[in-house]
Design a protein around this motif. Sequence first.
Motif, PDB file in Angstrom:
ATOM      1  N   GLU A  74      76.948  30.407  47.635  1.00 52.29           N
ATOM      2  CA  GLU A  74      76.341  31.488  48.434  1.00 52.29           C
ATOM      3  C   GLU A  74      77.080  31.613  49.771  1.00 52.29           C
ATOM      4  O   GLU A  74      77.370  32.724  50.238  1.00 52.29           O
ATOM      5  CB  GLU A  74      74.862  31.203  48.692  1.00 52.29           C
ATOM      6  CG  GLU A  74      73.955  31.479  47.515  1.00 52.29           C
ATOM      7  CD  GLU A  74      72.491  31.557  47.946  1.00 52.29           C
ATOM      8  OE1 GLU A  74      72.222  31.744  49.158  1.00 52.29           O
ATOM      9  OE2 GLU A  74      71.624  31.424  47.078  1.00 52.29           O
ATOM     10  N   LYS A  98      81.369  42.555  47.568  1.00 54.09           N
ATOM     11  CA  LYS A  98      79.982  43.028  47.670  1.00 54.09           C
ATOM     12  C   LYS A  98      79.184  42.271  46.619  1.00 54.09           C
ATOM     13  O   LYS A  98      79.413  42.460  45.417  1.00 54.09           O
ATOM     14  CB  LYS A  98      79.884  44.532  47.396  1.00 54.09           C
ATOM     15  CG  LYS A  98      80.699  45.388  48.347  1.00 54.09           C
ATOM     16  CD  LYS A  98      80.084  45.443  49.729  1.00 54.09           C
ATOM     17  CE  LYS A  98      80.931  46.316  50.651  1.00 54.09           C
ATOM     18  NZ  LYS A  98      80.690  46.026  52.069  1.00 54.09           N
ATOM     19  N   TYR A  99      78.300  41.402  47.059  1.00 52.67           N
ATOM     20  CA  TYR A  99      77.581  40.574  46.085  1.00 52.67           C
ATOM     21  C   TYR A  99      76.087  40.614  46.342  1.00 52.67           C
ATOM     22  O   TYR A  99      75.635  40.854  47.467  1.00 52.67           O
ATOM     23  CB  TYR A  99      78.068  39.113  46.148  1.00 52.67           C
ATOM     24  CG  TYR A  99      77.589  38.390  47.381  1.00 52.67           C
ATOM     25  CD1 TYR A  99      78.286  38.491  48.578  1.00 52.67           C
ATOM     26  CD2 TYR A  99      76.414  37.634  47.363  1.00 52.67           C
ATOM     27  CE1 TYR A  99      77.834  37.849  49.717  1.00 52.67           C
ATOM     28  CE2 TYR A  99      75.957  36.994  48.503  1.00 52.67           C
ATOM     29  CZ  TYR A  99      76.672  37.102  49.676  1.00 52.67           C
ATOM     30  OH  TYR A  99      76.210  36.489  50.812  1.00 52.67           O
ATOM     31  N   ILE A 100      75.339  40.383  45.275  1.00 57.36           N
ATOM     32  CA  ILE A 100      73.905  40.113  45.416  1.00 57.36           C
ATOM     33  C   ILE A 100      73.640  38.795  44.705  1.00 57.36           C
ATOM     34  O   ILE A 100      73.954  38.642  43.517  1.00 57.36           O
ATOM     35  CB  ILE A 100      73.040  41.255  44.854  1.00 57.36           C
ATOM     36  CG1 ILE A 100      73.182  42.485  45.779  1.00 57.36           C
ATOM     37  CG2 ILE A 100      71.577  40.823  44.719  1.00 57.36           C
ATOM     38  CD1 ILE A 100      72.340  43.689  45.420  1.00 57.36           C
ATOM     39  N   GLU A 106      74.771  46.740  50.637  1.00 55.13           N
ATOM     40  CA  GLU A 106      75.524  45.631  51.227  1.00 55.13           C
ATOM     41  C   GLU A 106      75.189  44.304  50.532  1.00 55.13           C
ATOM     42  O   GLU A 106      74.168  44.205  49.843  1.00 55.13           O
ATOM     43  CB  GLU A 106      75.178  45.510  52.723  1.00 55.13           C
ATOM     44  CG  GLU A 106      75.749  46.628  53.570  1.00 55.13           C
ATOM     45  CD  GLU A 106      77.280  46.731  53.470  1.00 55.13           C
ATOM     46  OE1 GLU A 106      77.954  45.689  53.441  1.00 55.13           O
ATOM     47  OE2 GLU A 106      77.790  47.875  53.399  1.00 55.13           O
ATOM     48  N   SER A 107      76.027  43.328  50.729  1.00 52.76           N
ATOM     49  CA  SER A 107      75.786  41.996  50.164  1.00 52.76           C
ATOM     50  C   SER A 107      74.435  41.463  50.633  1.00 52.76           C
ATOM     51  O   SER A 107      74.049  41.667  51.790  1.00 52.76           O
ATOM     52  CB  SER A 107      76.893  41.039  50.605  1.00 52.76           C
ATOM     53  OG  SER A 107      78.125  41.482  50.084  1.00 52.76           O
ATOM     54  N   ASP A 108      73.725  40.786  49.727  1.00 50.80           N
ATOM     55  CA  ASP A 108      72.391  40.306  50.091  1.00 50.80           C
ATOM     56  C   ASP A 108      71.935  39.206  49.141  1.00 50.80           C
ATOM     57  O   ASP A 108      72.589  38.937  48.124  1.00 50.80           O
ATOM     58  CB  ASP A 108      71.389  41.477  50.058  1.00 50.80           C
ATOM     59  CG  ASP A 108      70.351  41.372  51.166  1.00 50.80           C
ATOM     60  OD1 ASP A 108      70.064  40.244  51.593  1.00 50.80           O
ATOM     61  OD2 ASP A 108      69.825  42.419  51.583  1.00 50.80           O
ATOM     62  N   LEU A 131      74.536  47.856  44.044  1.00 49.73           N
ATOM     63  CA  LEU A 131      75.913  47.636  44.508  1.00 49.73           C
ATOM     64  C   LEU A 131      76.763  48.877  44.264  1.00 49.73           C
ATOM     65  O   LEU A 131      77.561  49.273  45.118  1.00 49.73           O
ATOM     66  CB  LEU A 131      76.523  46.418  43.809  1.00 49.73           C
ATOM     67  CG  LEU A 131      75.966  45.051  44.233  1.00 49.73           C
ATOM     68  CD1 LEU A 131      76.552  43.938  43.378  1.00 49.73           C
ATOM     69  CD2 LEU A 131      76.256  44.779  45.718  1.00 49.73           C
ATOM     70  N   SER A 161      82.704  38.080  51.629  1.00 47.78           N
ATOM     71  CA  SER A 161      82.173  39.413  51.868  1.00 47.78           C
ATOM     72  C   SER A 161      82.691  39.926  53.229  1.00 47.78           C
ATOM     73  O   SER A 161      83.131  41.063  53.354  1.00 47.78           O
ATOM     74  CB  SER A 161      80.652  39.328  51.844  1.00 47.78           C
ATOM     75  OG  SER A 161      80.071  40.574  51.869  1.00 47.78           O
ATOM     76  N   MET A 167      80.546  33.128  49.251  1.00 47.93           N
ATOM     77  CA  MET A 167      80.496  34.573  48.993  1.00 47.93           C
ATOM     78  C   MET A 167      80.219  35.350  50.280  1.00 47.93           C
ATOM     79  O   MET A 167      80.774  36.440  50.473  1.00 47.93           O
ATOM     80  CB  MET A 167      79.428  34.885  47.937  1.00 47.93           C
ATOM     81  CG  MET A 167      79.854  34.403  46.556  1.00 47.93           C
ATOM     82  SD  MET A 167      78.726  34.946  45.272  1.00 47.93           S
ATOM     83  CE  MET A 167      77.203  34.258  45.838  1.00 47.93           C
ATOM     84  N   ALA A 168      79.397  34.783  51.163  1.00 42.15           N
ATOM     85  CA  ALA A 168      79.147  35.454  52.454  1.00 42.15           C
ATOM     86  C   ALA A 168      80.458  35.543  53.243  1.00 42.15           C
ATOM     87  O   ALA A 168      80.767  36.579  53.840  1.00 42.15           O
ATOM     88  CB  ALA A 168      78.081  34.692  53.239  1.00 42.15           C
ATOM     89  N   LYS A 191      82.554  43.866  43.050  1.00 39.37           N
ATOM     90  CA  LYS A 191      81.092  43.845  42.918  1.00 39.37           C
ATOM     91  C   LYS A 191      80.648  42.672  42.029  1.00 39.37           C
ATOM     92  O   LYS A 191      81.152  42.541  40.901  1.00 39.37           O
ATOM     93  CB  LYS A 191      80.581  45.166  42.313  1.00 39.37           C
ATOM     94  CG  LYS A 191      80.723  46.339  43.259  1.00 39.37           C
ATOM     95  CD  LYS A 191      80.113  47.582  42.671  1.00 39.37           C
ATOM     96  CE  LYS A 191      81.111  48.623  42.243  1.00 39.37           C
ATOM     97  NZ  LYS A 191      82.253  48.867  43.056  1.00 39.37           N
TER      98      LYS A 191
END
Length: 328
Positions: A148, A161-163, A244-246, A239, A155, A151-152, A110
């Motif tokens: 970014e 799992k990232y924001i 979900e990742s966003d 998280l 994921s 990380m996608a 996370k």
Amino acid sequence: MNILVTGGAGYIGSHTVRLLEKTGGKVVVYDNLVTGHRNAVKSSIFVEGDIFDSTLLADTIRRYDISSVVHFAAYSLVGVSMIKPQDYYHNNVVGTLNLLDVMLANGVNKLVFSSTAAVYGEPETSPITENVLKNPTNVYGRTKLIMENAMADYSRSYGLKYIALRYFNACGADAAGDIGEDHQPETHLIPLILKACLGKTDTLKIFGDDYPTKDGTCVRDYIHVNDLGQAHVLALKALYNGHESDVYNLGNGSGFTVKEIIEAAEAVTGLTAPKEIAPRRAGDPAVLVASSDKIRQDLGWQSEYTDIKNIIDTACHWHKKNPDGFAG
Ligand SMILES: NC(=O)c1ccc[n+]([C@@H]2O[C@H](COP(=O)([O-])OP(=O)(O)OC[C@H]3O[C@@H](n4cnc5c(N)ncnc54)[C@H](O)[C@@H]3O)[C@@H](O)[C@H]2O)c1
Ligand SMILES: O=c1ccn([C@@H]2O[C@H](COP(=O)(O)OP(=O)(O)O[C@H]3O[C@H](CO)[C@H](O)[C@H](O)[C@H]3O)[C@@H](O)[C@H]2O)c(=O)[nH]1
């Protein structure tokens, strides 16, 4: 929640740490103090370390049973990034990839990530929504956009799992007046105006008055640092609840020109800042104003500080109380 906060001795990190502590989670600050301050960390556990030090990172994660990371550690100056791109790619990209490797190898998936409005470049629409074209005009924004995208990919492939929170212009200080913005050298507009008003620096330079804006100076969206911090608390909780990742913007939704910010700061202080028009600063987009509708709707975030004079007043309180910053 046992949370590792990289860069927690920095400006936004130290404010967020204070808010994270209020949630009752254990907070461990991990910072190499390259731009941060040891005495900005008031009550958390502090580990002096670099995100490149895989051994210390892994030891820290295991020792404190860390289950999530809030990652502030980075270089973040638009102007410097254009002159020293190597430093920025190294710290912001290679350093963050190293952190991700260590996290995943130790079962931590996370992450809340500090991104930036600088990923957008010169957007075609305003206010900016998250889905518009990203075309950064500076190296700093490119390093954050690379992360970014990485990380996608992580994921999808490794269960990260990232924001990512794309902050617009962070400013202000905690009302307690014991933590605030103290960068050496300072390059950000609001602290520089306040220092000029208070006679702590020379003439304030206005970088360009020939932009396509109402008075020719750049427009930015200024958001209070505690409102930013609160968004990290919400993102982290989401998280833990399986979000979900966003990716989310974080701004106030109002744009102010450089000249308007100077006028507001002069009104707050009752003092005048010596100032002059200077050439444009490389890499500066003309207008950056956020739509933060998505984070309001998804995570229930709200900004507490909406009045620009109020925000500047909190920064002024910090500067008056700590004229030499954390060194005082
Ligand atoms: N200030 C803004 O307006 C703004 C806007 C958008 C995004 N951001 C992002 O928010 C984050 C925090 O910004 P800030 O203004 O608080 O900056 P800051 O310089 O005050 O804080 C960064 C912290 O990270 C630490 N750090 C840097 N490299 C490190 C490394 N390799 N290992 C360990 N620690 C390291 C520094 O010592 C410092 O304490 C950054 O990622 C920045 O890119 C800031
Ligand atoms: O002495 C100064 C300093 C700044 N400015 C102007 O004031 C505006 C704000 O500049 P800051 O340096 O305070 O902030 P930036 O907009 O360059 O960047 C900040 O916000 C960005 C997102 O919008 C990034 O994320 C970045 O990390 C963060 O430093 C810009 O138009 C800049 O040109 C001046 O005119 N004179």
